[in-house]
Design an enzyme around this catalytic site. Structure first.
Site, mmCIF file in Angstrom:
data_model
loop_
_atom_site.group_PDB
_atom_site.id
_atom_site.type_symbol
_atom_site.label_atom_id
_atom_site.label_comp_id
_atom_site.label_asym_id
_atom_site.label_seq_id
_atom_site.Cartn_x
_atom_site.Cartn_y
_atom_site.Cartn_z
ATOM 1 N N GLU A 288 51.365 49.978 42.372
ATOM 2 C CA GLU A 288 51.514 50.723 41.122
ATOM 3 C C GLU A 288 51.304 52.220 41.348
ATOM 4 O O GLU A 288 51.865 53.049 40.644
ATOM 5 C CB GLU A 288 50.499 50.185 40.094
ATOM 6 C CG GLU A 288 51.015 50.219 38.680
ATOM 7 C CD GLU A 288 50.135 49.420 37.731
ATOM 8 O OE1 GLU A 288 50.319 48.194 37.654
ATOM 9 O OE2 GLU A 288 49.262 50.007 37.081
ATOM 10 N N HIS A 317 49.381 29.721 59.102
ATOM 11 C CA HIS A 317 50.215 28.517 59.068
ATOM 12 C C HIS A 317 51.264 28.622 57.975
ATOM 13 O O HIS A 317 51.755 27.621 57.475
ATOM 14 C CB HIS A 317 49.315 27.294 58.876
ATOM 15 C CG HIS A 317 48.301 27.181 59.966
ATOM 16 N ND1 HIS A 317 48.518 26.461 61.117
ATOM 17 C CD2 HIS A 317 47.079 27.769 60.117
ATOM 18 C CE1 HIS A 317 47.461 26.580 61.922
ATOM 19 N NE2 HIS A 317 46.581 27.377 61.330
ATOM 20 N N LYS A 431 55.998 47.357 28.951
ATOM 21 C CA LYS A 431 55.136 47.158 27.779
ATOM 22 C C LYS A 431 55.904 47.511 26.501
ATOM 23 O O LYS A 431 55.878 46.767 25.523
ATOM 24 C CB LYS A 431 53.893 48.064 27.864
ATOM 25 C CG LYS A 431 52.803 47.598 28.812
ATOM 26 C CD LYS A 431 51.546 48.456 28.628
ATOM 27 C CE LYS A 431 50.453 48.139 29.629
ATOM 28 N NZ LYS A 431 49.242 48.916 29.484
HETATM 29 O O1 PA5 Z 1 46.401 50.317 36.509
HETATM 30 C C1 PA5 Z 1 46.873 50.394 35.391
HETATM 31 O O2 PA5 Z 1 46.865 51.444 34.740
HETATM 32 C C2 PA5 Z 1 47.465 49.174 34.710
HETATM 33 O O3 PA5 Z 1 47.571 48.103 35.582
HETATM 34 C C3 PA5 Z 1 46.590 48.765 33.548
HETATM 35 O O4 PA5 Z 1 45.308 48.464 34.009
HETATM 36 C C4 PA5 Z 1 47.162 47.550 32.815
HETATM 37 O O5 PA5 Z 1 48.486 47.811 32.416
HETATM 38 C C5 PA5 Z 1 46.317 47.218 31.595
HETATM 39 O O6 PA5 Z 1 46.208 48.342 30.769
HETATM 40 P P1 PA5 Z 1 45.063 48.443 29.701
HETATM 41 O O7 PA5 Z 1 43.766 48.524 30.397
HETATM 42 O O8 PA5 Z 1 45.390 49.683 28.925
HETATM 43 O O9 PA5 Z 1 45.153 47.221 28.846
#
Ligand code: PA5
Length: 463
Positions: A288, A317, A431
């Site tokens: 990410e 394995h 989202k």
């Molecule tokens: O790292 C990130 O920003 C995302 O993976 C968020 O943690 C994830 O989308 C969840 O978002 P939130 O904490 O706003 O619910």
């Protein structure tokens, strides 16, 4: 704490040579880039940006008090969150409480469940194993608006109300969210829920050492001060300007240089069951943060190494055949543990049969480390680059060190790729589309666009 220091061994990246690995000249030739990247990160930090880097120094007494109270009052503790609001909780629990924590016969702390998916059977199924009247829920969402998490909150809120009545149900919930804004913060203000802040400037995947990851850790008996002490030690190591003394800089540099040579996949492969979920947490952090369409100048770059999670010896394995003989597009990042908490000595039996004779007298600890070494030898002989993070042992200090080290490594890699390692427009896009599809107010325009795009598609190719 030198005896608790994690070491990074990159010798086998160099052994893989110029074609599939790196030469010493290539590595040392990039010293200036690494130095500048470390400096850039520390400058941003000094200017008040990158607040996650200060988490090792936060006051955790409120979290400890809350955890002590929850431990005392509830049998089970359930985290409702997703992505960065869940993966760190899982990683810390598996690493420090062990894979069998919930099943332990003798346990004085609540069981932990982390629900990080909207799968109906997963959520509804939890009710087969916990009693809502004896369960605390930690709803974690930084934005306060993630649909997966809010839907789980709605669902379990009703179950708790049914179980304990309309008076005291709110005592079963702790809401961890942005300190100032978002729908969940609004609920805290309106209804007086107990809450913890996700500090401003701390993004989801960099939040494991904040209240996001620390409350569930403390409830389940983890020494969170040691976790943070380990992270502070990693901060000392990773703020060093000399990249050759800075394991985060070397880890980032190796991976970015290999990426530029076409090695686009990094396989994180801990040889320890307890570290299985650290690989999962790392996969999100790396993917990410570094998978980006544009660079910081707004130019299209479509950059990003692909993280793969593997577990030694299990995946020897399963996946190692591919890593040894498949395309030359991978770096393997082993995590090796020098001393396990228990050795697991193997008895001698059937010594007349060679298949058994060599095992007796050794331990599982010796075996798994020999397996790691064996895989490393096979990869080296096949000309595949690999490196190893060596942990002296798995404890709160070394885990905190590892998590922080990998976070800084990611930030430095972001600098080297010249991308923003702290946004996630691709996740946000998904989202928004989900909000539109489910009819959330304010997303009508996006809903109409999706519908139009669907109409234009030829739907014949569903076989
Ligand atoms: O790292 C990130 O920003 C995302 O993976 C968020 O943690 C994830 O989308 C969840 O978002 P939130 O904490 O706003 O619910």
């Amino acid at each position: 704490m030198p005896e608790q220091r994690i070491r990074l061994d990159i010798n086998n990246v160099l052994r893989a040579g110029a074609q599939h690995g790196l030469t010493e000249d290539e590595l040392t030739g990039a010293e200036k880039q690494a130095r500048q990247a470390v400096q850039a990160i520390q400058q941003r930090r000094a200017s008040g940006d990158l607040r996650w880097m200060e988490l090792p120094y936060a006051d955790v007494s409120e979290i400890e008090h809350m955890a002590a109270d929850l431990r005392h009052r509830f049998d089970d503790f359930v985290v409702l969150g997703i992505g960065g609001s869940a993966l760190g909780n899982i990683a810390v629990n598996t690493a420090l409480n062990g894979p069998f924590y919930n099943l332990r016969r003798e346990r004085t702390t609540p069981r932990l469940f982390v629900l990080d998916n909207s799968d109906p059977e997963f959520n509804v199924g939890l009710l087969d194993v916990v009693d809502p009247a004896r369960t605390a829920f930690n709803v974690i969402t930084k934005s306060g608006s993630t649909g997966e998490t809010l839907s789980a909150f709605l669902f379990f809120r009703e179950r708790v109300i049914q179980a304990v009545g309309p008076e005291n149900w709110r005592d079963h919930f702790v809401l961890t969210t942005d300190p100032a804004s978002g729908p969940l913060r609004e609920l805290v203000r309106r209804e007086g829920f107990r809450s913890l802040p996700v500090p401003q400037g701390v993004g989801g995947r960099y939040s494991v050492l904040s209240p996001v990851g620390l409350l569930s850790a403390a409830v389940t008996g983890v020494d969170i001060r040691q976790l943070l002490a380990g992270a502070a030690y990693a901060d000392e190591l990773t703020r060093q300007a000399d990249p050759w003394r800075n394991p985060a800089a070397v880890g980032a540099l190796v991976q970015v240089l290999l990426y530029r040579k076409g090695i686009h996949i990094v396989v994180m492969m801990p040889y320890a069951q307890r570290l299985k979920d650290v690989a999962d947490w790392f996969a999100q952090l790396w993917a990410e943060s570094l998978g980006k369409r544009v660079n910081r100048q707004g130019e299209t770059v479509y950059v990003g190494p692909t993280p793969v999670k593997a577990l030694g010896a299990t995946d020897q394995h399963s996946q190692v055949q591919l890593y040894t003989e498949g395309p030359f597009d991978k770096l393997v990042d082993f995590i090796r543990v020098e001393r396990f908490a228990v050795e697991g000595r193997l008895p001698q039996a059937y010594t007349e049969m060679s298949a058994f004779a060599y095992l007796g007298g050794h331990s599982f600890a010796e075996l798994i480390n020999a397996e790691q070494e064996g895989t490393a030898v096979a990869l080296t002989e096949a000309g595949r680059p690999h490196m190893t993070h060596v942990l002296p042992e798995i404890n709160a200090f070394t885990l905190g060190q590892l998590l922080y080290l990998l976070e800084v490594q990611t930030a430095i890699a972001g600098e080297l790729f010249d991308i923003d390692a702290f946004d996630q427009p691709g996740v946000e896009a998904g989202k928004v589309a989900t909000y539109a599809l489910l009819g959330r107010a304010g997303y009508e325009g996006r809903r109409a666009e999706i519908a139009r795009a669907r109409e234009q598609h030829d739907e014949h190719w569903v076989i």
